[in-house]
Design a protein around this motif. Structure first.
Motif, PDB file in Angstrom:
ATOM      1  N   SER A 109      -3.067   3.733  -8.347  1.00  0.00           N
ATOM      2  CA  SER A 109      -3.772   4.033  -7.103  1.00  0.00           C
ATOM      3  C   SER A 109      -4.330   2.715  -6.580  1.00  0.00           C
ATOM      4  O   SER A 109      -4.593   1.796  -7.353  1.00  0.00           O
ATOM      5  CB  SER A 109      -4.890   5.053  -7.326  1.00  0.00           C
ATOM      6  N   GLY A 110      -4.465   2.647  -5.289  1.00  0.00           N
ATOM      7  CA  GLY A 110      -4.922   1.383  -4.723  1.00  0.00           C
ATOM      8  C   GLY A 110      -5.857   1.616  -3.571  1.00  0.00           C
ATOM      9  O   GLY A 110      -5.888   2.705  -2.997  1.00  0.00           O
ATOM     10  N   GLU A 111      -6.628   0.610  -3.272  1.00  0.00           N
ATOM     11  CA  GLU A 111      -7.429   0.714  -2.057  1.00  0.00           C
ATOM     12  C   GLU A 111      -7.384  -0.633  -1.363  1.00  0.00           C
ATOM     13  O   GLU A 111      -7.249  -1.675  -2.021  1.00  0.00           O
ATOM     14  CB  GLU A 111      -8.853   1.170  -2.370  1.00  0.00           C
ATOM     15  N   VAL A 112      -7.442  -0.570  -0.058  1.00  0.00           N
ATOM     16  CA  VAL A 112      -7.288  -1.806   0.699  1.00  0.00           C
ATOM     17  C   VAL A 112      -8.583  -2.618   0.667  1.00  0.00           C
ATOM     18  O   VAL A 112      -9.675  -2.068   0.805  1.00  0.00           O
ATOM     19  CB  VAL A 112      -6.810  -1.511   2.139  1.00  0.00           C
ATOM     20  N   MET A 124       0.834  -1.214   0.000  1.00  0.00           N
ATOM     21  CA  MET A 124       0.000   0.000   0.000  1.00  0.00           C
ATOM     22  C   MET A 124       0.867   1.261   0.000  1.00  0.00           C
ATOM     23  O   MET A 124       0.616   2.210  -0.755  1.00  0.00           O
ATOM     24  CB  MET A 124      -0.873  -0.029   1.265  1.00  0.00           C
ATOM     25  N   ASP A 125       1.918   1.249   0.820  1.00  0.00           N
ATOM     26  CA  ASP A 125       2.832   2.403   0.890  1.00  0.00           C
ATOM     27  C   ASP A 125       3.450   2.682  -0.472  1.00  0.00           C
ATOM     28  O   ASP A 125       3.546   3.822  -0.902  1.00  0.00           O
ATOM     29  CB  ASP A 125       3.981   2.113   1.871  1.00  0.00           C
ATOM     30  N   ARG A 126       3.895   1.609  -1.125  1.00  0.00           N
ATOM     31  CA  ARG A 126       4.544   1.756  -2.437  1.00  0.00           C
ATOM     32  C   ARG A 126       3.551   2.349  -3.445  1.00  0.00           C
ATOM     33  O   ARG A 126       3.899   3.233  -4.230  1.00  0.00           O
ATOM     34  CB  ARG A 126       5.012   0.398  -2.954  1.00  0.00           C
ATOM     35  N   SER A 181       3.842   5.752  -5.549  1.00  0.00           N
ATOM     36  CA  SER A 181       4.370   5.214  -6.817  1.00  0.00           C
ATOM     37  C   SER A 181       4.840   6.293  -7.783  1.00  0.00           C
ATOM     38  O   SER A 181       5.752   6.066  -8.571  1.00  0.00           O
ATOM     39  CB  SER A 181       3.324   4.313  -7.480  1.00  0.00           C
ATOM     40  N   GLU A 182       4.228   7.497  -7.716  1.00  0.00           N
ATOM     41  CA  GLU A 182       4.635   8.539  -8.674  1.00  0.00           C
ATOM     42  C   GLU A 182       6.083   8.959  -8.488  1.00  0.00           C
ATOM     43  O   GLU A 182       6.720   9.442  -9.420  1.00  0.00           O
ATOM     44  CB  GLU A 182       3.683   9.728  -8.598  1.00  0.00           C
ATOM     45  N   GLU A 183       6.613   8.744  -7.285  1.00  0.00           N
ATOM     46  CA  GLU A 183       8.034   9.064  -7.061  1.00  0.00           C
ATOM     47  C   GLU A 183       8.922   8.263  -7.998  1.00  0.00           C
ATOM     48  O   GLU A 183      10.040   8.640  -8.297  1.00  0.00           O
ATOM     49  CB  GLU A 183       8.437   8.737  -5.615  1.00  0.00           C
ATOM     50  N   TRP A 184       8.399   7.102  -8.435  1.00  0.00           N
ATOM     51  CA  TRP A 184       9.189   6.249  -9.341  1.00  0.00           C
ATOM     52  C   TRP A 184       8.607   6.266 -10.751  1.00  0.00           C
ATOM     53  O   TRP A 184       8.888   5.387 -11.573  1.00  0.00           O
ATOM     54  CB  TRP A 184       9.249   4.818  -8.799  1.00  0.00           C
ATOM     55  N   GLY A 185       7.758   7.257 -11.014  1.00  0.00           N
ATOM     56  CA  GLY A 185       7.244   7.425 -12.371  1.00  0.00           C
ATOM     57  C   GLY A 185       6.108   6.502 -12.743  1.00  0.00           C
ATOM     58  O   GLY A 185       5.853   6.265 -13.913  1.00  0.00           O
ATOM     59  N   ILE A 186       5.437   5.965 -11.741  1.00  0.00           N
ATOM     60  CA  ILE A 186       4.316   5.057 -12.033  1.00  0.00           C
ATOM     61  C   ILE A 186       3.027   5.695 -11.531  1.00  0.00           C
ATOM     62  O   ILE A 186       2.935   6.064 -10.364  1.00  0.00           O
ATOM     63  CB  ILE A 186       4.498   3.692 -11.315  1.00  0.00           C
ATOM     64  N   ARG A 187       2.037   5.807 -12.448  1.00  0.00           N
ATOM     65  CA  ARG A 187       0.741   6.309 -12.000  1.00  0.00           C
ATOM     66  C   ARG A 187      -0.089   5.122 -11.538  1.00  0.00           C
ATOM     67  O   ARG A 187      -0.383   4.233 -12.333  1.00  0.00           O
ATOM     68  CB  ARG A 187       0.021   7.029 -13.151  1.00  0.00           C
TER      69      ARG A 187
END
Ligand code: NAD
Length: 460
Positions: free
Chosen positions: A76-79, A62-64, A68-74
Motif C-alpha cells: 500500500s502506498g500514499e503520496v 501509485m497506480d501500480r 499490486s494485488e493483481e500481481w500477487g503483491i500486498r
C-alpha cells in the motif's frame, strides 16, 4: 562580450532554439543563444514535457501500488506530494545541467536577457547589438487562458500545476487535449476527483475518432468524468474552492465545485514585445508566418518551434525544425517537413499515439482506404501488464500505410516503428512479413498488419 558578430543568433533556448544552435555549431557556425530565463531549456525542459513526465511517472508508480494485488503483491502506498515535486525538480535540474554543458562544449555563446529583433538582422539586448548573418526566432509559447480569466491560487494553468505545493482533492480541467488528459491522469492516480470539460464533440479531438472513443472508455473506467461538446460559461475562484459552470447543447447549465480549475485550452505564441512586427515579420494570429523552408517574411530571419505558424506545437517537431533551419543556413538542401509524418504522443493513462492520417483525413484527401483494428486484450503481454487498448491502421487500398493510431500501454514508445512505416511508405503486406518479438506489446502492431494483409494470427 563585445558587440558581437555571429553567423547565427538564436532567440530562445527551448527545444527549437537549442536544436538549431547545436546543429549550427556542429556545422562550423559561430552561434549565440539569447535566453531571458536564468536557465536554458524553455517550456519543454522547465515547464512542460520533462517535469510533466516526471509527475506522470510518480502517478504510474501509485497506480501500480494500488493494483499490486493483481500481481500477487500486498502493498500500500500514499503520496508524499512534496517528495513527488522534489523528484520532478531533480530531473529538470539534471537535464538543464546536461543541456548547459552541451551548449558550452559546442562553444555556443549564451547571453541572458530579453532580446529584441532588429533590422540587419540583429538582436538587441541590454543596450548591446548582436549582429548575425542569420537570426532564428524560437521564442516559444505560453499557456492560454479563457477570455476574462486570470490565474489565481485556484485557477491555474500547467505552469502552476507543475509547482503547486498542495495536491488538490478535486479538479476541473478545461480542455481534453494533451495537457488536459495528462494532468487528468496525474490527479486521478493520486486520488483526486477529476472532471474534464471539452468544447469539441470528443476528447482527444485531433485524434482518429476510434482513439477518442477508446480513450473515453478507459478514462471512465478510471473514474475520470469527461464531458465533451460542452461550453464553459463561468469560472469563479470563490476563495476556498472554484466554481465552474458549463452547459451542453439542449441541457441546462451545471456548476461543478472543486479545489482547483486547470485551464488547458492550448498555447499561444510569444511574439509580442520582441521586435518582430517592427522588423517586417508578418504574423498570423500572433504566430510567425513561415514558408516551407521556415523562412519568415524578413530576409535571413527564420522561425522554429511553438512561435512559428506550423501545424504542430510539439517538442520533437521543434527539434526537427531547428535542425532543418541550421542545415539550410549552412547551405544544405533539406526537404520540406511532412508534418503528418511526425508522431503525436499523449502520456495519459492509457497512452495515446499516432502518426500519419486519421481515417477521416485520408478519406477527405481522396484516398481509397482500408482499415483494421486490433485489440490489445488479445495479447499475452498486455494481459500480463494488465492493460487494454487499440491499434488502428489506415492504409491505401492496394497501397502504402497512411496512418497508425494507438491507445494503450507504452504506445508512445511503440509509435516509433509506425513512424518509419508511414514515412517510408511501407506496404502492409511487407510489414506483415516482419515478425515481432513474443511476448511483447509490439505484437499489437504486428497483429494489426497480419490482419490487414489477410492472414490474422491470433484474431479471426
Ligand atoms: P490542445 O490544443 O492540444 O488542447 C486544448 C483543448 O482545449 C482542445 O481540445 C480544445 O478544443 C479545448 N478547448 C479550447 N477552448 C475550450 C473551452 N473554452 N472549453 C472547453 N474546451 C476548450 O492544447 P493543450 O492540451 O493545452 O496543449 C498545448 C500544446 O502543447 C498543444 O499543441 C499540445 O499538442 C502540446 N503538448 C503536447 C504534449 C505531448 O506531446 N505529450 C503534452 C502537452 C502539450
Amino acid at each position: 562580450m563585445a558587440e558581437g558578430t555571429y553567423d547565427v543568433v538564436v532567440l530562445g533556448s527551448g527545444t527549437g532554439g537549442y536544436a538549431c544552435a547545436l546543429r549550427a555549431a556542429e556545422l562550423g557556425k559561430r552561434v549565440a543563444v539569447i535566453e531571458r530565463d536564468d536557465r536554458l531549456g524553455g517550456t519543454c525542459l522547465l515547464r512542460g514535457c520533462i517535469p510533466s513526465k516526471a509527475l506522470l511517472e510518480s502517478a504510474a508508480v501509485m497506480d501500480r501500488i494500488n493494483r499490486s494485488e493483481e500481481w500477487g503483491i500486498r502493498a500500500s502506498g500514499e503520496v508524499d506530494w512534496p517528495k513527488v515535486l522534489e523528484a520532478e525538480r531533480h530531473i529538470v535540474e539534471k537535464k538543464v545541467a546536461g543541456l548547459t554543458g552541451l551548449i558550452k562544449a559546442r562553444k555556443i555563446d549564451v547571453v541572458h536577457g530579453t532580446g529584441k529583433l532588429a533590422a540587419g538582422p540583429a538582436v538587441e539586448i541590454d543596450g548591446r547589438t548582436l549582429r548575425a548573418a542569420d537570426v532564428v526566432l524560437a521564442t516559444g509559447s505560453y499557456p492560454r487562458l479563457l477570455p476574462d480569466l486570470e490565474v489565481t491560487d485556484r485557477i491555474i494553468t500547467s505552469d502552476q500545476a507543475l509547482v503547486r505545493e498542495e495536491l488538490p482533492a478535486s479538479v476541473v480541467i478545461i480542455g481534453a487535449g494533451a495537457i488536459g488528459l495528462e494532468f487528468a491522469t496525474v490527479y486521478a492516480s493520486f486520488g483526486a476527483k477529476v472532471t474534464v470539460l471539452e468544447a469539441l464533440p470528443r476528447i482527444a479531438p485531433l485524434e482518429d475518432e476510434d482513439l477518442s472513443r477508446e480513450a473515453a472508455r478507459a478514462f471512465k473506467k478510471k473514474g475520470i468524468e469527461a464531458f465533451a461538446g460542452v461550453k464553459v460559461t463561468g469560472v469563479k475562484d470563490a476563495g476556498d474552492h472554484v466554481e465552474v459552470t458549463h452547459e451542453a447543447e439542449g441541457k441546462k447549465s451545471e456548476t461543478i465545485t472543486a479545489d482547483v480549475c486547470l485551464v488547458a485550452v492550448g498555447r499561444g505564441p510569444n511574439s509580442r514585445g520582441v521586435g518582430y512586427e517592427e522588423s517586417g515579420i508578418e504574423l498570423d494570429r500572433g504566430y510567425v508566418k513561415v514558408d516551407g523552408q521556415l523562412q519568415t517574411t524578413a530576409a535571413h530571419v527564420w522561425a522554429v518551434g511553438d512561435v512559428a505558424a506550423t501545424p504542430l506545437q510539439l517538442a520533437h517537431s521543434s527539434f526537427l525544425e531547428g535542425m532543418a533551419v541550421a542545415e539550410r543556413i549552412a547551405g544544405q538542401e533539406v526537404p520540406e517537413i511532412d508534418y503528418a509524418g511526425i508522431p503525436r504522443v499523449t502520456f495519459s493513462s492509457p497512452e495515446i499515439s499516432s502518426v500519419g492520417l486519421t481515417e477521416a483525413q485520408a478519406k477527405e484527401r481522396g484516398h481509397e482506404v482500408v482499415t483494421t483494428k486490433f485489440n490489445f486484450q488479445v495479447l499475452a503481454k498486455a494481459n500480463i501488464v494488465g492493460e487494454g487498448g487499440l491499434v488502428k491502421v489506415v492504409a491505401e487500398k492496394d497501397g502504402p500505410v497512411l496512418g497508425v493510431h494507438m491507445v494503450g500501454p507504452h504506445v508512445t514508445e511503440l509509435i516509433a516503428e509506425a513512424t518509419l512505416m508511414y514515412n517510408w511508405e511501407a506496404w502492409p503486406a511487407d510489414v506483415a512479413r516482419l515478425i515481432h518479438p513474443h511476448p511483447t506489446l509490439s505484437e499489437g502492431i504486428g497483429e494489426a498488419f497480419l490482419s490487414l494483409a489477410g492472414k490474422p494470427l491470433h484474431t479471426m
